[in-house]
Structures are given as structure tokens and as C-alpha cells.
Write an enzyme that holds these catalytic residues in place. Structure first.
Site: not given
Ligand SMILES: *Cc1c(COP(=O)(O)O)cnc(C)c1O
Length: 379
Positions: A46, A145, A266, A314
Site C-alpha cells: 500500500k 478500526r 524563518y 519548504m
């Protein structure tokens, strides 16, 4: 990048290089298969093989003998099918959304039936086609679940004919704490599974994820569903036959000397107390190097640890490279993010997460190299 560019240009055009060792993937599959025998080893593929590229990775497991491939979604199954020979079976763990049954049936997929509703939908499809359809019946044994609840199991045992149109390939359940061998939840889930199996028609059983594969053989049943161990993360304690699969390096894009008092990145969250040498690398949170690594975690150059200073951006990260002699790193140099000096497990710990999340977040901006370390050894 489009293939008209050479590999070396593709490599230099990216901010980092992700290397995936197909030989290690093969080794890990075989190590698990050997440990489990006579239980069969499937492969959980997956999320694009946990981010590593299902079209390249799933065939390696097939060639190593795997015939049972587990994805989460129908969409993943459709994408995976052309990468595998026709005798591979593709199982859909999340089950099917209403109205996708006929597509799944036509493609020959084996969905999980996670509720009586999904069971009834699949049975209706089978009746419409006038043939039995294959499925896995999933039971909830304590994770809350997916899978039939205790009440749904009661209703099913009162109406066993509900199963008539269905060819139950496996009854399955999933361990919540399989990676914690000492956790008593494992034994209670196993007991719940065995109690439920005694009330159902006899069918093959698939129970264990990677963690369960490293528990004793009462957890193994007929087929196991390892994922993360195939991708290089073995048990935290005890014997570990698993080899790392992934390495990652990042390009230096600038090196600068800063003075005491200079702020980095930042928000100016890091202020130099003394003169420092800073290298900026071309990997950021868009490449899965999470922002929680701001002022935390590191890269490596050889044996030298290069701490992350300032916030992760980023597309870039700033490293304190003061420990390296001037000129060691320059535009185009590579530093190690995952490799012999910094494991995937270490990175995950620095991020307060698990290796699964790091792998599946790596994304598609890296230059990717698929190598085979075992082939290199043979030469
Ligand atoms: C993801 C998953 C697995 C594989 O788990 P690992 O911990 O990666 O081995 C097995 N079974 C189910 C139902 C899953 O969702």
C-alpha cells in the site's frame, strides 16, 4: 524528469538523491519468508510500497516468491495490477466503496469485507454474476478500526448462509501492538481471533503484520502481511535479520560564514552565539523532512554530525557545519540524511514519529536510484 535528459543531469537537477536497494528488499522478503515457513509471506504494498515505488518494488517481491499483495484502496489495486504477473493476487484491505464492486470483481481483486454491509454488497454482486466471488473476511479483535464487530459476528453466525455467495480466501484481523512483543494486547487479540474462528466455517487465516511475524508461531497462521519490515525496519529488540533499504543524501546549495548575533531562517528562531559556518541544503518539508525538525535533528558528512539550525523551510534546511574545516562543503556537495550514520529510525525519533511516516512522506522531488547491492557483491 523526462528521459531525454541524462541520468547525471536528472541527479543534479534534484535537491537530493534517494537510493532504494532492491537487493535489500529481496533479502528482507526472503528473511521473513524463511522465518515464517510453512506460513506463507505476503507483502503489503500500500501507499506505493510505503513511498518507495510499487511499480519497481512489488515485482522484486514477486520474483522472490510472493504471490499475495495487499493494498489499501481499489485505486491502488488498479495501479498495481499491470506491474504484476496474472498469478499474483491483489487484496484490498480497506474494502470497497458501494458501486465499485463490479469493477473490483471484473479485475479479480480480493477485497476485505469489513462489515456486514460490505459483505452483503459483495454477495449481491456475486449473485448478479452468478458466481462466487473471493474476499477476505476481516474481524475486529481489539483495534476498533476495521472489521466485523462482536455483534456483527454474532449476526453472521446466526445467518451463515450470508457467506454462501462468497469464496472466503482468508479470515483476517490486525494487531494493534504487534511491534511491542511484551504488550498483553497481543495475546488478547490472538485469543479473540481463535474464539471467533471456532464459530466460523474453517478457512485459511491471515493475522500478522511485521510485528506479528516476529512473535511466536501461534501468531502466524496461514499467511502473514508484513509491510515495514520489508522496507528496512526490523524489530527493535531481539535478533534482527532486516537490512536497511533506503538512503538519502541532499545537495548543498550555499555555504556562508555568519557572525555572532545573526539570526537563521524563518522567524529567526536560532541566533548565533558565536561566529558559525552555515550550509544550506536543497531538501525541505515539501520533501518529507518535517518542519518539526526545526532546530532538531541533523545531517552527516562522514562521521561529522551537522545539526539542523533554524526552521526547516519548504525547499531548504540550514545546517551548522562549523565542525568541518572551511571548504569541505561547497555548492554541489552531498550530505547524508539517511544512511550508515543516521538511520531511518533515528530520523523518525527526532521527528517524534515512526519510520512509516518518514518513508511515506519522502515525496517525488528526489532523483531516485534503484540499485541492487546483492548484484554488486556477486561480481
Ligand atoms: C499496513 C498494514 C499491514 C502492514 O503493517 P506493517 O506494520 O507495516 O507490517 C498489515 N495489515 C494491515 C491490515 C495493514 O493495514
Amino acid at each position: 524528469m523526462p528521459s531525454k535528459f541524462s541520468q547525471s543531469v536528472c541527479d543534479l537537477a534534484a535537491g537530493g538523491i534517494l537510493t532504494i536497494d532492491l537487493g535489500a528488499l529481496r533479502h528482507n522478503y526472503l528473511a521473513i519468508a524463511q522465518r515464517l515457513a510453512p506460513t506463507r509471506a505476503g507483502a503489503v504494498v500500500k501507499a506505493d510500497c510505503y513511498g518507495l515505488g510499487a511499480d519497481r518494488v512489488a515485482p522484486v517481491f514477486y520474483e522472490a516468491g510472493c504471490r499475495d499483495f495487499f493494498v489499501a484502496h481499489l485505486g491502488e489495486a488498479l495501479k498495481l495490477k499491470p506491474a504484476l504477473p496474472a498469478d499474483a493476487t491483489i487484496y484490498i484491505l480497506n474494502g470497497l466503496q458501494p458501486e465499485t464492486e463490479s469493477l473490483a470483481a471484473k479485475e479479480g481483486f480480493v477485497p476485505a469485507l469489513n462489515s456486514l454491509e460490505q459483505l452483503e454488497n459483495w454477495a449481491a454482486e456475486a449473485k448478479g454474476l452468478g458466481q462466487k466471488l473471493p474476499a477476505m473476511l476481516q474481524l475486529d479483535t481489539g483495534m476498533s478500526r476495521l472489521g466485523l464487530s462482536a455483534e456483527e459476528l454474532d449476526r453472521l453466525t446466526q445467518m451463515p448462509s450470508l457467506l454462501d455467495p462468497i469464496d472466503i480466501r482468508f479470515i483476517i484481523s490486525h494487531l494493534a501492538c504487534g511491534d511491542e512483543p511484551e504488550n498483553p494486547a497481543n495475546a488478547s487479540q490472538l485469543a479473540a481471533m481463535n474464539a471467533a474462528l471456532a464459530r466460523l466455517p474453517k478457512c485459511p487465516v491471515a493475522f500478522s503484520n511485521s510485528g506479528g511475524c516476529f512473535l511466536d508461531k501461534t501468531y502466524h497462521f496461514d499467511l502473514a502481511r508484513p509491510g515495514i519490515a520489508l522496507y528496512g525496519v526490523g524489530p527493535a529488540s531481539g535478533e534482527n535479520p532486516i537490512m536497511p533499504v533506503v538512503s538519502l543524501s541532499a545537495r548543498v546549495i550555499q555555504v556562508r560564514e555568519i557572525t555572532a548575533g545573526a539570526a537563521i531562517g524563518y522567524g529567526g528562531t536560532f541566533v548565533a552565539k558565536a561566529p558559525m559556518r552555515i550550509a544550506t541544503i536543497a531538501v525541505g518539508y515539501a520533501d518529507g523532512w518535517f518542519r518539526t525538525l526545526s532546530n532538531k535533528g541533523a545531517a552527516y558528512h562522514g562521521e561529522t554530525r551537522l545539526p539542523i539550525v533554524g526552521r526547516v523551510s519548504m525547499d531548504s534546511i540550514t545546517l551548522d557545519v562549523s565542525a568541518l574545516p572551511a571548504g569541505t562543503l561547497k555548492l554541489g556537495s552531498l550530505v547524508e540524511l539517511i544512511g550508515p550514520h543516521q538511520s531511518l529510525e533515528t530520523v523518525a525519533r527526532d521527528c517524534d514519529t515512526i519510520p512509516y511516516e518518514i518513508l511515506t512522506a519522502l515525496g517525488h522531488r528526489y532523483a531516485r536510484f534503484y540499485i541492487d547491492s546483492s548484484a554488486a557483491q556477486d561480481k
